[in-house]
Scaffold this motif. Structure first.
Motif, PDB file in Angstrom:
ATOM      1  N   ARG A 181       0.827  -1.206   0.000  1.00 31.35           N
ATOM      2  CA  ARG A 181       0.000   0.000   0.000  1.00 31.35           C
ATOM      3  C   ARG A 181       0.867   1.264   0.000  1.00 31.35           C
ATOM      4  NH1 ARG A 181      -5.281   0.869   1.606  1.00 31.35           N
ATOM      5  NH2 ARG A 181      -5.547  -1.217   0.736  1.00 31.35           N
ATOM      6  N   ALA A 182       1.919   1.263   0.810  1.00 31.42           N
ATOM      7  CA  ALA A 182       2.804   2.428   0.876  1.00 31.42           C
ATOM      8  C   ALA A 182       3.539   2.649  -0.445  1.00 31.42           C
ATOM      9  CB  ALA A 182       3.805   2.260   2.018  1.00 31.42           C
TER      10      ALA A 182
ATOM     11  N   GLN B   6       2.681   1.599  -3.438  1.00 28.10           N
ATOM     12  CA  GLN B   6       1.746   2.002  -4.476  1.00 28.10           C
ATOM     13  C   GLN B   6       1.426   3.485  -4.392  1.00 28.10           C
ATOM     14  OE1 GLN B   6       0.611  -0.034  -7.091  1.00 28.10           O
ATOM     15  NE2 GLN B   6       0.178   2.047  -7.808  1.00 28.10           N
ATOM     16  N   HIS B   7       1.321   3.989  -3.164  1.00 31.14           N
ATOM     17  CA  HIS B   7       1.056   5.414  -2.979  1.00 31.14           C
ATOM     18  C   HIS B   7       2.229   6.250  -3.510  1.00 31.14           C
ATOM     19  CE1 HIS B   7      -1.181   8.710  -1.073  1.00 31.14           C
ATOM     20  NE2 HIS B   7       0.015   9.232  -0.830  1.00 31.14           N
TER      21      HIS B   7
ATOM     22  N   ASP C 210       2.073   6.157  -7.290  1.00 38.29           N
ATOM     23  CA  ASP C 210       0.990   7.017  -7.775  1.00 38.29           C
ATOM     24  C   ASP C 210       1.358   8.489  -7.685  1.00 38.29           C
ATOM     25  OD1 ASP C 210      -0.508   4.755  -8.262  1.00 38.29           O
ATOM     26  OD2 ASP C 210      -1.749   4.950  -6.439  1.00 38.29           O
ATOM     27  N   ALA C 211       2.169   8.825  -6.677  1.00 34.53           N
ATOM     28  CA  ALA C 211       2.591  10.214  -6.481  1.00 34.53           C
ATOM     29  C   ALA C 211       3.798  10.588  -7.350  1.00 34.53           C
ATOM     30  CB  ALA C 211       2.926  10.452  -5.011  1.00 34.53           C
TER      31      ALA C 211
END
Length: 274
Positions: free
Chosen positions: A239-240, A242-243, A246-247
Motif C-alpha cells: 500500500r505504501a 503504491q502510494h 501514484d505520487a
C-alpha cells in the motif's frame, strides 16, 4: 602506498582522507597538510601526527601526490603560485574541488600534469564515502592505482572514462546524502503525526535505512527484487509503495537528479571562465 602525499588545504574532507590513509597503514610522516595559518594546522598535527606547513611551495617540493583540497574560488591563485614547483616535481595531482574541470586546473599548474578529478561525498567523513574519479590522458596505470588506493581509504571508488560523467556522479552520490537526509526528515515528521516521539521516529528511520543499505550491499539481488521481497500482496508495504508510485516519486527523483547534474555542469563553466 609508499608515497609522499601533500594536501593543499586542511578542511574536513582533507582531514577525513588523511585519517583514512593513516588507518589504512600510511605513515603520518609521509603526509603533509598546508593551510594559510598555523592555528588551522596545529589540531590536525596533534591528532594525527602528520607534517604541516604554511608554505605550499615548500610542501610540494618532495611530493609524489598533491591533493588539491581548497575552495574552487581560490584554486586559480593557489595553483598559479606553486606552478613552478609542481612542474619541477611532476607529482600526481588529485583535485577534490567541485566544478573545476581537469583542463583548467592543468593549465593553472603549467600543463602536462597527470591529473585526477575526484567527486567525493560527505560520508567520507565517517569512512564510508563514495567517490567518482576521472583521469586525464597524462596519467599512467601506476598513478591510477595510487589514486584508487588513496580514495579507497574513505570508501568505494568508481572511475568514469568521460569527464562530463562526473556531473552524473554528483547527482547520484556527491549530492545524494542530502536526498536521504530529506527522507529521514520527512519520515520523522510523518511519524510524529502518527503519534511517535520524534527521537524514536528518527532512530527507527535511520537504523532502517542503514539496514536496507547493508542488505542491498551484501545481496546479489537488484533493488527491485529486494523491494518486492518486502511486499506482501494486499499488505501494508504494498500500500505504501503504491502510494509513492501514484505520487510519481520516481519522476521526482529523476527530475531532481537532472537538475543537480545540470547545475554541476553550469557551475563548471562558470568557475572555469573566471
Amino acid at each position: 602506498m609508499a608515497s609522499k602525499i601533500t594536501f593543499i588545504g586542511a578542511g574536513n574532507m582533507a582531514s577525513a582522507i588523511i585519517g583514512g590513509l593513516i588507518d589504512s597503514g600510511v605513515s603520518p610522516s609521509d603526509i603533509t597538510a598546508t593551510a594559510p595559518n598555523e592555528s588551522e594546522l596545529a589540531p590536525l598535527a596533534a591528532r594525527l601526527g602528520i607534517n604541516t606547513n604554511t608554505d605550499n611551495n615548500a610542501a610540494v617540493e618532495d611530493a609524489d601526490v598533491v591533493v588539491l583540497a581548497v575552495k574552487p574560488q581560490i584554486m586559480r591563485s593557489v595553483c598559479e603560485a606553486m606552478r613552478d614547483n609542481v612542474q619541477q616535481q611532476s607529482p600526481l595531482i588529485i583535485s577534490i574541488a567541485a566544478g573545476l574541470d581537469a583542463a583548467t586546473i592543468d593549465q593553472w599548474l603549467g600543463g602536462n600534469n597527470a591529473l585526477v578529478r575526484c567527486m567525493p561525498n560527505t560520508p567520507a567523513l565517517v569512512g564510508i564515502g563514495a567517490s567518482g574519479l576521472y583521469a586525464n590522458s597524462a596519467m599512467n596505470e601506476e598513478q591510477r592505482t595510487l589514486a584508487t588506493q588513496l580514495m579507497e581509504a574513505v570508501g568505494i571508488v568508481e572511475w568514469v572514462e568521460e569527464e562530463s560523467l562526473l556531473d552524473a556522479v554528483t547527482a547520484v552520490s556527491g549530492s545524494a546524502p542530502a536526498y536521504f537526509f530529506l527522507m529521514f526528515e520527512a519520515m520523522e515528521e510523518a511519524a510524529v503525526k502518527l503519534g511517535l516521539p520524534a527521537a524514536t521516529a528518527r532512530r527507527l528511520a535511520i537504523q532502517t535505512a542503514l539496514g536496507a543499505a547493508t542488505m542491498a550491499q551484501r545481496s546479489d539481488k537488484d533493488p527491485a527484487t529486494l523491494k518486492q521481497n518486502v511486499m506482501s500482496p494486499g499488505g501494508t508495504t504494498e500500500r505504501a509503495i503504491q502510494h509513492m508510485e501514484d505520487a510519481q516519486l520516481r519522476a521526482t527523483i529523476a527530475d531532481a537528479m537532472q537538475a543537480c547534474a545540470q547545475r554541476a555542469e553550469a557551475m563548471s563553466k562558470e568557475l572555469s571562465a573566471n
